[in-house]
Design an enzyme around this catalytic site. Structure first.
Site, PDB file in Angstrom:
ATOM      1  N   ARG A  96      26.797  17.137   2.273  1.00 40.26           N
ATOM      2  CA  ARG A  96      27.308  18.131   1.338  1.00 40.26           C
ATOM      3  C   ARG A  96      26.866  17.785  -0.074  1.00 40.26           C
ATOM      4  O   ARG A  96      26.800  16.620  -0.446  1.00 40.26           O
ATOM      5  CB  ARG A  96      28.838  18.166   1.379  1.00 40.26           C
ATOM      6  CG  ARG A  96      29.411  19.005   2.489  1.00 40.26           C
ATOM      7  CD  ARG A  96      30.915  19.053   2.424  1.00 40.26           C
ATOM      8  NE  ARG A  96      31.499  17.751   2.636  1.00 40.26           N
ATOM      9  CZ  ARG A  96      32.020  16.987   1.686  1.00 40.26           C
ATOM     10  NH1 ARG A  96      32.050  17.416   0.441  1.00 40.26           N
ATOM     11  NH2 ARG A  96      32.532  15.815   1.961  1.00 40.26           N
ATOM     12  N   TYR A 235      22.585  22.049   5.916  1.00 42.69           N
ATOM     13  CA  TYR A 235      23.341  20.932   6.507  1.00 42.69           C
ATOM     14  C   TYR A 235      24.850  21.132   6.504  1.00 42.69           C
ATOM     15  O   TYR A 235      25.450  21.456   5.477  1.00 42.69           O
ATOM     16  CB  TYR A 235      23.026  19.622   5.766  1.00 42.69           C
ATOM     17  CG  TYR A 235      23.235  18.418   6.667  1.00 42.69           C
ATOM     18  CD1 TYR A 235      22.197  17.962   7.490  1.00 42.69           C
ATOM     19  CD2 TYR A 235      24.451  17.769   6.737  1.00 42.69           C
ATOM     20  CE1 TYR A 235      22.387  16.883   8.344  1.00 42.69           C
ATOM     21  CE2 TYR A 235      24.646  16.679   7.587  1.00 42.69           C
ATOM     22  CZ  TYR A 235      23.603  16.249   8.386  1.00 42.69           C
ATOM     23  OH  TYR A 235      23.784  15.177   9.235  1.00 42.69           O
ATOM     24  N   LYS A 244      34.296  23.924   5.624  1.00 39.59           N
ATOM     25  CA  LYS A 244      34.886  23.535   4.337  1.00 39.59           C
ATOM     26  C   LYS A 244      35.004  24.738   3.392  1.00 39.59           C
ATOM     27  O   LYS A 244      35.973  24.861   2.663  1.00 39.59           O
ATOM     28  CB  LYS A 244      34.047  22.444   3.671  1.00 39.59           C
ATOM     29  CG  LYS A 244      33.703  21.276   4.573  1.00 39.59           C
ATOM     30  CD  LYS A 244      34.917  20.498   4.988  1.00 39.59           C
ATOM     31  CE  LYS A 244      34.461  19.243   5.732  1.00 39.59           C
ATOM     32  NZ  LYS A 244      35.548  18.374   6.110  1.00 39.59           N
ATOM     33  N   HIS A 264      42.760  19.079   4.758  1.00 41.10           N
ATOM     34  CA  HIS A 264      41.682  18.276   5.327  1.00 41.10           C
ATOM     35  C   HIS A 264      42.310  17.172   6.173  1.00 41.10           C
ATOM     36  O   HIS A 264      42.426  16.022   5.734  1.00 41.10           O
ATOM     37  CB  HIS A 264      40.869  17.690   4.165  1.00 41.10           C
ATOM     38  CG  HIS A 264      39.579  17.064   4.571  1.00 41.10           C
ATOM     39  ND1 HIS A 264      38.983  16.047   3.861  1.00 41.10           N
ATOM     40  CD2 HIS A 264      38.757  17.307   5.610  1.00 41.10           C
ATOM     41  CE1 HIS A 264      37.852  15.708   4.433  1.00 41.10           C
ATOM     42  NE2 HIS A 264      37.688  16.448   5.502  1.00 41.10           N
ATOM     43  N   SER A 286      36.345  12.354   3.996  1.00 45.36           N
ATOM     44  CA  SER A 286      35.273  12.451   4.984  1.00 45.36           C
ATOM     45  C   SER A 286      34.759  11.062   5.356  1.00 45.36           C
ATOM     46  O   SER A 286      34.578  10.211   4.485  1.00 45.36           O
ATOM     47  CB  SER A 286      34.110  13.262   4.411  1.00 45.36           C
ATOM     48  OG  SER A 286      34.557  14.550   4.066  1.00 45.36           O
ATOM     49  N   CYS A 288      36.170   8.628   7.033  1.00 42.35           N
ATOM     50  CA  CYS A 288      37.135   7.522   6.944  1.00 42.35           C
ATOM     51  C   CYS A 288      37.927   7.371   8.235  1.00 42.35           C
ATOM     52  O   CYS A 288      38.998   6.781   8.247  1.00 42.35           O
ATOM     53  CB  CYS A 288      38.096   7.725   5.781  1.00 42.35           C
ATOM     54  SG  CYS A 288      37.343   7.438   4.180  1.00 42.35           S
ATOM     55  N   ASP A 311      39.649  17.557  11.759  1.00 43.37           N
ATOM     56  CA  ASP A 311      39.145  17.713  10.388  1.00 43.37           C
ATOM     57  C   ASP A 311      39.972  18.659   9.514  1.00 43.37           C
ATOM     58  O   ASP A 311      40.106  18.418   8.323  1.00 43.37           O
ATOM     59  CB  ASP A 311      37.689  18.206  10.430  1.00 43.37           C
ATOM     60  CG  ASP A 311      36.974  18.057   9.096  1.00 43.37           C
ATOM     61  OD1 ASP A 311      37.139  17.017   8.438  1.00 43.37           O
ATOM     62  OD2 ASP A 311      36.246  18.989   8.701  1.00 43.37           O
ATOM     63  N   ARG A 403      25.313  13.425  12.643  1.00 42.27           N
ATOM     64  CA  ARG A 403      26.490  14.114  13.188  1.00 42.27           C
ATOM     65  C   ARG A 403      26.301  14.577  14.622  1.00 42.27           C
ATOM     66  O   ARG A 403      25.178  14.752  15.094  1.00 42.27           O
ATOM     67  CB  ARG A 403      26.751  15.360  12.335  1.00 42.27           C
ATOM     68  CG  ARG A 403      27.069  15.066  10.866  1.00 42.27           C
ATOM     69  CD  ARG A 403      28.518  14.801  10.675  1.00 42.27           C
ATOM     70  NE  ARG A 403      28.877  14.369   9.336  1.00 42.27           N
ATOM     71  CZ  ARG A 403      30.119  14.430   8.868  1.00 42.27           C
ATOM     72  NH1 ARG A 403      31.088  14.908   9.608  1.00 42.27           N
ATOM     73  NH2 ARG A 403      30.402  13.983   7.658  1.00 42.27           N
TER      74      ARG A 403
END
Ligand code: SAT
Ligand code: MN
Length: 627
Positions: A96, A235, A244, A264, A286, A288, A311, A403
């Site tokens: 991002r 991406y 998001k 989130h 993100s 973590c 998420d 990913r």
């Protein structure tokens, strides 16, 4: 302008007079509005073709084959990874791009100090310039999608137009896509407009590249009109606009206005040895460990965890004074590196097939690999950039933000209720980040307001999920810093208000956790992963009122004897360090919190300022009693 529509044979499972790829001819005003909007975007972007996505298997097969033929996907060896593909992005388009993410609200103060604000009139003009002709030579796909089960009371609909077939394939996994959503739109359900272009038009005869994108990037949100325009990137969160952009930035604005929360967070059902169910949501930045906690396999006997989401969670107050939570997504877009049999066996099992991998390494046998999947890398790897990998190079074989995109339904421990349109009642909310020092393994908030203070003050070491320096400590309130679509000061106030609407004895308890504290020698003090169930076990016993806790200046911590540490050998000194609260260091944290709070000016709720004052007072008291 004349637009050629792609024609693929008709199947009977879709609505009458609806053909693959073609605009549906429902004769309603709302459908006419959608068609008119699609025409407007097509006139601006000038694609060669418009394809309405119906979400059918035949269409998906066609799309994947086309991506393989075009060299944009590599089909993995079906013997090891059936129905799976590898995509390699352009090396400049791997995460991002927060610096190019904008909130174009009518009033600058509504974007707040943590967002990049853009003047909506100017930004609209810029969008009209960059999108002009941006889809030339390409197909424009129209993706009707639902966040949450189609027609569910908590669900919301959107439409994404995109010139990236990879984005279509990803959206088809991450959301509910197709004809049933169009029926809702035809019936008049409201929908959010999202527009995406990779910004790489093709001249007649010009050959395409593996990963088209543009150096110039814009991820723009118009919260006042509920629109998203994303340009230049293919991406993840930049291109899967349902995620998001919609389910967090735009949805947070809708949630503010309607009295709910778009967060989130991961969402799990925890089942105790007595068979009682609890639901826990947890906000971490993100990369973590949200996916790992979402798929936890407890190391302590008797406990079970079922996955509901990894998420994003939409949370609404119910009429009974509780909070109800639902995962609006249909898949996982998880970080591959660090996902292995010892860290997240459930994810490894989920990825058995039907998965799109992006920027991982390719094995010579046509399967994939990434750092952490196995202890030793296989021979002969091709790295994420498509070159033979040299382990001695010091460079990872898979990109740190590589990913997997996979359907949630494939998760072996997915909860039966993951698509329950009512959501599940929340018992506990966790806030966390990556903190090498200061923050104990677990701290319980004394009440909702203190919990909001804990959420508002999260800081975490940067990860590779967004551009920036990995490891640098940054504030990430509620893990929403990059994802809140409005002024974060107002967002804190909204959280406080939601708390007020709950019954005090039914509001979820709030906790702060930190799995990442390190000793002086740099090693992690807590084993993490499956052993995090030991912390959850304590949290549940707090919820049930079965254990007491020690009051400290920063909140309540466990009495060590109440933690189930059976079968673990953690040196006593490490345990002490895990819960050590250094008043000096915490006073410094408080100073940095004050600095952080200052940026919100008078939009910071007074209650949070009071929490900070009270924290300082308690810390000063402790200091006096220690000296
Ligand atoms: O925004 S993405 O979906 O690309 C990844 C993340 O930050 O969680
Ligand atoms: Mn995320």
């Amino acid at each position: 302008m004349a637009i050629a529509h792609t024609l693929v044979p008709r199947v009977t499972s879709v609505a009458p007079s609806y053909q693959h790829g073609q605009a549906p001819d429902y004769d309603t005003a709302s459908m006419a509005e959608l068609r008119a909007w699609v025409d407007t975007i097509a006139e601006l972007t000038q694609p060669d073709r418009v394809h309405w996505v119906d979400g059918s298997r035949a269409e998906n097969t066609h799309l994947m084959n086309q991506l393989v033929d075009e060299g944009k996907l590599i089909k993995l060896n079906p013997e090891w990874r059936p129905g799976s593909y590898l995509a390699r992005s352009h090396p400049s388009d791997v995460a991002r791009t927060e610096a190019r993410t904008f909130i174009a609200s009518n009033r600058e103060e509504d974007a707040g100090p943590t967002n990049n604000w853009a003047d909506p009139t100017e930004m609209r003009a810029t969008m009209n310039t960059v999108f002009a002709g941006s889809m030339r030579g390409r197909t424009m796909y129209v993706i009707p999608f639902s966040m949450g089960p189609v027609g569910g009371a908590l669900s919301h609909i959107g439409v994404q137009v995109t010139d990236s077939a990879y984005a279509v394939a990803s959206m088809s996994i991450m959301t509910r896509v197709g004809a049933s959503v169009l029926e809702r739109i035809a019936d008049g359900d409201p929908w959010v407009r999202t527009v995406h272009s990779v910004g790489a038009p093709l001249q007649p005869g010009e050959a395409d590249v593996e990963w088209p994108c543009n150096d110039d990037k814009y991820i723009v949100h118009f919260p006042d009109t509920l629109e998203v325009y994303s340009y230049g990137s293919g991406y993840g969160g930049n291109a899967i606009l349902a995620k998001k952009c919609f389910a967090l930035r735009i949805a947070s604005v809708i949630a503010r206005d309607e009295g709910w929360l778009a967060e989130h967070m991961l969402l799990v059902r925890v089942i105790s040895p007595e068979g009682k169910q609890y639901h826990v949501a947890a906000a971490f930045p993100s990369a973590c460990g949200k996916t790992n906690l979402a798929m936890l396999r407890p190391t302590i006997p008797g406990w079970k965890v079922e996955t509901l989401g990894d998420d994003i969670v939409w949370i609404r107050p119910g009429t009974d004074g509780r909070l109800y939570a639902m995962n609006p997504e249909a898949g996982f877009f998880g970080v591959a590196p660090g996902t292995g049999e010892s860290t997240n066996i459930t994810a490894v099992e989920t990825l058995w097939g039907n998965t799109i991998f992006t920027n991982v390494a390719l094995r010579p046998d046509g399967d994939v690999w990434w750092e952490g999947l196995t202890d030793t890398p296989p021979e002969g790897l091709i790295d994420w950039e498509g070159n033979p990998w040299n382990p001695a190079s010091g460079k990872p074989a898979a990109h740190p933000n590589s990913r997997f995109t996979v359907s949630a339904a494939q998760c072996p421990q997915i909860s039966d209720d993951w698509e329950n349109p009512e959501g599940v009642p929340l018992d506990a909310i966790l806030f966390g980040g990556r903190r090498a020092s200061n923050v104990p393994l677990v701290v319980e908030a004394t009440d909702w307001t203190h919990g909001v203070f804990l959420g508002a003050t999260i800081s975490s070491e940067r990860t590779a999920a967004a551009e920036g320096t990995v490891g640098e400590l940054r504030r990430d309130p509620f893990a929403m810093l990059p994802f809140c679509g409005y002024n974060m000061g107002d967002y804190f106030a909204h959280w406080l208000n939601v708390g007020k609407s709950l019954r005090f004895d039914r509001a979820p308890r709030i906790f702060q956790v930190n799995w990442f504290r390190r000793g002086d020698d740099g090693r992690f003090l807590w084993p993490g992963f499956g052993d995090n169930a030991r912390v959850i076990d304590w949290i549940i016993r707090r919820v049930e009122g079965q254990v007491s806790a020690e009051a400290t200046p920063i909140g309540r911590i466990p009495l060590i004897d109440d933690l189930d540490l059976s079968g673990l050998t953690i040196p006593e000194a490490d345990l002490a360090e895990l819960f050590d609260i250094d008043p000096q260091a915490w006073l410094a944290e408080a100073d940095s919190t004050e600095e952080f709070f200052e940026i919100f000016g008078d939009r910071l709720p007074a209650a949070l300022r009071s929490e900070l004052d009270a924290l300082r007072y308690r810390l000063a008291q402790t200091q006096r009693s220690l000296t």
